[in-house]
Design a protein around this motif. Structure first.
Motif, mmCIF file in Angstrom:
data_model
loop_
_atom_site.group_PDB
_atom_site.id
_atom_site.type_symbol
_atom_site.label_atom_id
_atom_site.label_comp_id
_atom_site.label_asym_id
_atom_site.label_seq_id
_atom_site.Cartn_x
_atom_site.Cartn_y
_atom_site.Cartn_z
ATOM 1 N N ILE A 58 0.830 -1.205 0.000
ATOM 2 C CA ILE A 58 0.000 0.000 0.000
ATOM 3 C C ILE A 58 0.865 1.256 0.000
ATOM 4 O O ILE A 58 2.012 1.249 0.460
ATOM 5 C CB ILE A 58 -0.960 0.026 1.209
ATOM 6 C CG1 ILE A 58 -0.178 0.013 2.527
ATOM 7 C CG2 ILE A 58 -1.920 -1.156 1.138
ATOM 8 C CD1 ILE A 58 -1.073 0.108 3.765
ATOM 9 N N GLY A 181 -6.511 2.677 -3.213
ATOM 10 C CA GLY A 181 -6.526 2.464 -1.774
ATOM 11 C C GLY A 181 -7.740 3.039 -1.063
ATOM 12 O O GLY A 181 -7.962 2.748 0.115
ATOM 13 N N VAL A 252 -1.340 -2.437 -4.530
ATOM 14 C CA VAL A 252 -2.541 -1.612 -4.465
ATOM 15 C C VAL A 252 -2.283 -0.336 -5.265
ATOM 16 O O VAL A 252 -1.632 0.593 -4.802
ATOM 17 C CB VAL A 252 -2.927 -1.279 -3.013
ATOM 18 C CG1 VAL A 252 -4.170 -0.388 -2.988
ATOM 19 C CG2 VAL A 252 -3.170 -2.557 -2.222
ATOM 20 N N ILE A 294 -4.474 -4.394 -7.738
ATOM 21 C CA ILE A 294 -5.761 -3.791 -7.406
ATOM 22 C C ILE A 294 -5.741 -2.371 -7.950
ATOM 23 O O ILE A 294 -4.804 -1.609 -7.687
ATOM 24 C CB ILE A 294 -6.001 -3.767 -5.882
ATOM 25 C CG1 ILE A 294 -6.063 -5.194 -5.326
ATOM 26 C CG2 ILE A 294 -7.279 -3.007 -5.545
ATOM 27 C CD1 ILE A 294 -6.059 -5.256 -3.808
#
Length: 341
Positions: A58, A181, A252, A294
């Protein structure tokens, strides 16, 4: 490779103007790159696709209220300043509007004189270097006078500026949010950790160049902007351990991906480092570190959809986007998410 190869039709009403009440209620399109399948889920279902031993990466950057509205001191003309990069000693590189009114030496007043900016120079792309003068603490003044720099396709006013931050936003410096995120909640992150998913934390400060249109006709002609990144030793160790043990690295967002692949280009295993990156990932590039991604649904012909197309392939990505339009997914910053496995 033509930039137009990455175009798709998007009805304007599918551009999300407001965040959902619950972050993880966003829809999640799951693309299996081996089976070429598409599943329609919700982001809260993400845990079903991650395994113990995987590593979620992240971006802990925090968006600053970088949009300042002021007046030109000598004429009273309305001026908009968008802070892009802190050059140190109260000098910032900024995007200004209208640019023709702000030549070197011009002064702009913000907040009835609480903050004054003096144009020092014009740099690449027409950006300005502005030296600010003020009394007090810069961060407090910026928080008082600045507005969140929402993308131009979002026309609604944001009621809660924290909704344009991730729940783990920590290191101030971005002019735009790492939007993939935005779907995470603290509860979802805690649940993933309980399952045995490692969480590695890095920082890349997002610049507005991410959202600028690609003006070149071919992908290869485009020059990327530079953004500052930091990969701590703890994050490098977690990622290296994951790869060594056969786990997957799930990035992410495009910002985390660009950071990881920049550092990987300096050699593997990863080492703690910081610096500036202008890496441009488009079809033909093979990721060295990232195993799953993602992301959100990006603008047509943008460098971001090109990155996603490099991770899968252009034809299947555009097919997924057409499906998203048919299924009425919500697009762009406050929209839904995609998981590519």
């Amino acid at each position: 490779m033509n930039v137009s190869d990455f175009y798709y039709d998007l009805p304007e009403e599918l551009i999300a103007q407001d965040p959902l009440l619950m972050r993880s209620d966003s829809r999640l399109m799951v693309l299996n790159r081996k089976e070429h399948t598409i599943e329609h889920r919700h982001f809260r279902d993400l845990e079903e696709y991650l395994r113990p031993g995987d590593c979620l990466v992240i971006n802990e950057t925090r968006v600053i209220p970088a949009r300042l509205l002021g007046v030109k001191k000598d004429t009273g003309a309305a001026i908009e300043v968008l802070l892009l990069r802190n050059r140190g000693n109260d000098v910032w590189e900024a995007l200004v509007r209208p640019g023709k009114k702000l030549r070197p030496g011009a002064e702009v007043s913000f907040g009835d004189g609480l903050l004054t900016g003096t144009i020092e120079d014009i740099v690449s792309g027409g950006n300005r270097l502005i030296r600010f003068s003020y009394q007090g603490i810069w961060e407090e003044l910026l928080d008082r006078l600045g507005e969140m720099p929402l993308p131009p396709y979002i026309t609604h006013k944001l009621a809660d500026r924290e909704r344009y931050q991730t729940v783990y936003a920590k290191n101030a410096g971005s002019a735009a949010a790492p939007t993939a995120g935005l779907h995470f909640t603290e509860e979802l992150l805690a649940s993933l950790e309980e399952k045995g998913v490692r969480i590695a934390r890095l920082t890349l400060h997002v610049g507005l160049g991410t959202f600028r249109p690609v003006k070149a006709e071919t992908v290869e002609e485009h020059e990327m902007h530079s953004e500052y990144y930091e990969l701590p030793q703890e994050a490098a160790d977690l990622i290296n351990q994951t790869k060594a043990e056969g786990g997957r690295v799930i990035s992410v967002g495009t910002t985390s991906t660009r950071t990881l692949e920049t550092v990987a280009g300096q050699g593997l295993p990863l080492k703690a480092t910081s610096g500036w990156t202008n890496i441009f990932i488009y079809p033909g590039y093979t990721c060295r570190v990232v195993d799953a991604l993602i992301t959100t649904f990006h603008l047509p012909e943008s460098t971001l959809i090109m990155l996603v197309s490099a991770f899968y392939d252009r034809e299947h990505v555009l097919e997924a986007y057409r499906t998203a339009v048919e299924e009425r997914y919500r697009f762009f910053s406050f929209g839904d998410a995609m998981l590519l496995l």
